[in-house]
Design an enzyme around this catalytic site. Sequence first.
Site, PDB file in Angstrom:
ATOM      1  N   LYS A 241      -4.465 -10.066  -6.917  1.00 51.46           N
ATOM      2  CA  LYS A 241      -5.662 -10.245  -6.095  1.00 51.46           C
ATOM      3  C   LYS A 241      -6.783  -9.291  -6.527  1.00 51.46           C
ATOM      4  CE  LYS A 241      -5.670  -8.062  -2.222  1.00 51.46           C
ATOM      5  NZ  LYS A 241      -5.367  -7.490  -0.909  1.00 51.46           N
TER       6      LYS A 241
ATOM      7  N   LYS B  50     -10.643  -3.787  -4.213  1.00 54.30           N
ATOM      8  CA  LYS B  50     -11.475  -2.609  -4.456  1.00 54.30           C
ATOM      9  C   LYS B  50     -10.628  -1.386  -4.765  1.00 54.30           C
ATOM     10  CE  LYS B  50     -12.209  -2.935   0.511  1.00 54.30           C
ATOM     11  NZ  LYS B  50     -13.098  -3.589   1.441  1.00 54.30           N
TER      12      LYS B  50
ATOM     13  N   LYS C 104       0.827  -1.216   0.000  1.00 57.86           N
ATOM     14  CA  LYS C 104       0.000   0.000   0.000  1.00 57.86           C
ATOM     15  C   LYS C 104       0.853   1.253   0.000  1.00 57.86           C
ATOM     16  CE  LYS C 104      -4.391  -1.587   1.574  1.00 57.86           C
ATOM     17  NZ  LYS C 104      -5.478  -1.537   2.523  1.00 57.86           N
TER      18      LYS C 104
END
Length: 334
Positions: A197, A200, A112
Amino acid sequence: MRVLSGIKPSGELHIGNYFGAIKQLVEFINTTDDEVIVMIADLHAITVYQDPQYLKERIYELAALYFASGIDYNKAIVFVQSDNPDHPYLAWLFDTVTPYGWLTRMTQFKDKRQKLKNYGDIVSVGLFNYPVLMAADILIYDTDLVPVGEDQVQHVELTRDIAKRFNKLYGDTFKVPEYKINKTTARIMDLQVPTRKMSKSEESTLGCVFMLDPIDVIVQKFKKAVTDSGHEIKFDKQNKPGISNLMAILSAASGKSLKQIEEEYEGVSYARFKQDVAEAVVEVLRPIQRKAKEFLADPSQVDAILHEGAERARELSYPKLLEVLNKMGLYHHG
Ligand code: TYM
């Protein structure tokens, strides 16, 4: 036994969340006498900036999707994380026993951080610290089992380490929880990039099937799903990531085993197979969408359920928090 899990309301829910996490929770509620605690992890969502109005809508939407998916709020405790301040309180206490180095090893943080840097966004301390809050969510209820998808396993392992470290420093206080993943659906992949993966937070949503996508959009997304070279429908993650992912989705949606699917689809074209996967998913999502819309039309009912859930949660968590304060020699009015 006590079972707990949560989802961040940071975007729209997708079928990875459903098959990887929600479905496992529904099964626990329906097939066992376990006490199930289901959280809307809004304090986790804000580790990356959320527009306040958007966030509030996602919280209601997640609640509606939980209930519509079969999370029975009469049996399970369903609540919003920010409605129970015992969690962030305990997280601070855990911050003081968690070595910095443990957090630097979290792969989700590293991924992230890279993404945020690429966008030129800030990397908040909260994002770094997030797994400690997750440990508090889990440990404050003496949770035995945490059903999650694969990307959360490392965080549950960290939770175990924090529990053990606290117990060693201050005496036996926390249960050391186990995690549970569903082998086939622990990692549903992006339909466009099946080595990544389903998530969202990707820029392109073509590879991500949202639970509230219109039916024709769902069908289109499966139709456009990337397949592999060759024409065999065979489960082989290494060499056939696209087909294997679609097989996992079909298996989860239809209840058929991977072996059954292989047999049934021998000699069948990729196009026809994708059509069937889409149909199976639509069959699962259609009634959920209908029920979710009913809940969304009645926010006061959702409020009442979440309010009661938070009260039940606090009844369980507060005595634990007091026990921890006591053990650490901190001060409070009993
Ligand atoms: P979150 O919101 O990222 O994801 C919610 C759940 O969905 C699973 N999941 C997937 N499963 C299969 N395939 C995928 N592509 C996929 N993407 C997501 C996740 O593994 C997760 O189970 N930190 C958590 C929320 C949380 C939590 C907790 C979970 C907060 N406190 C305590 C368990 C216990 C999170 O961000 O999940």
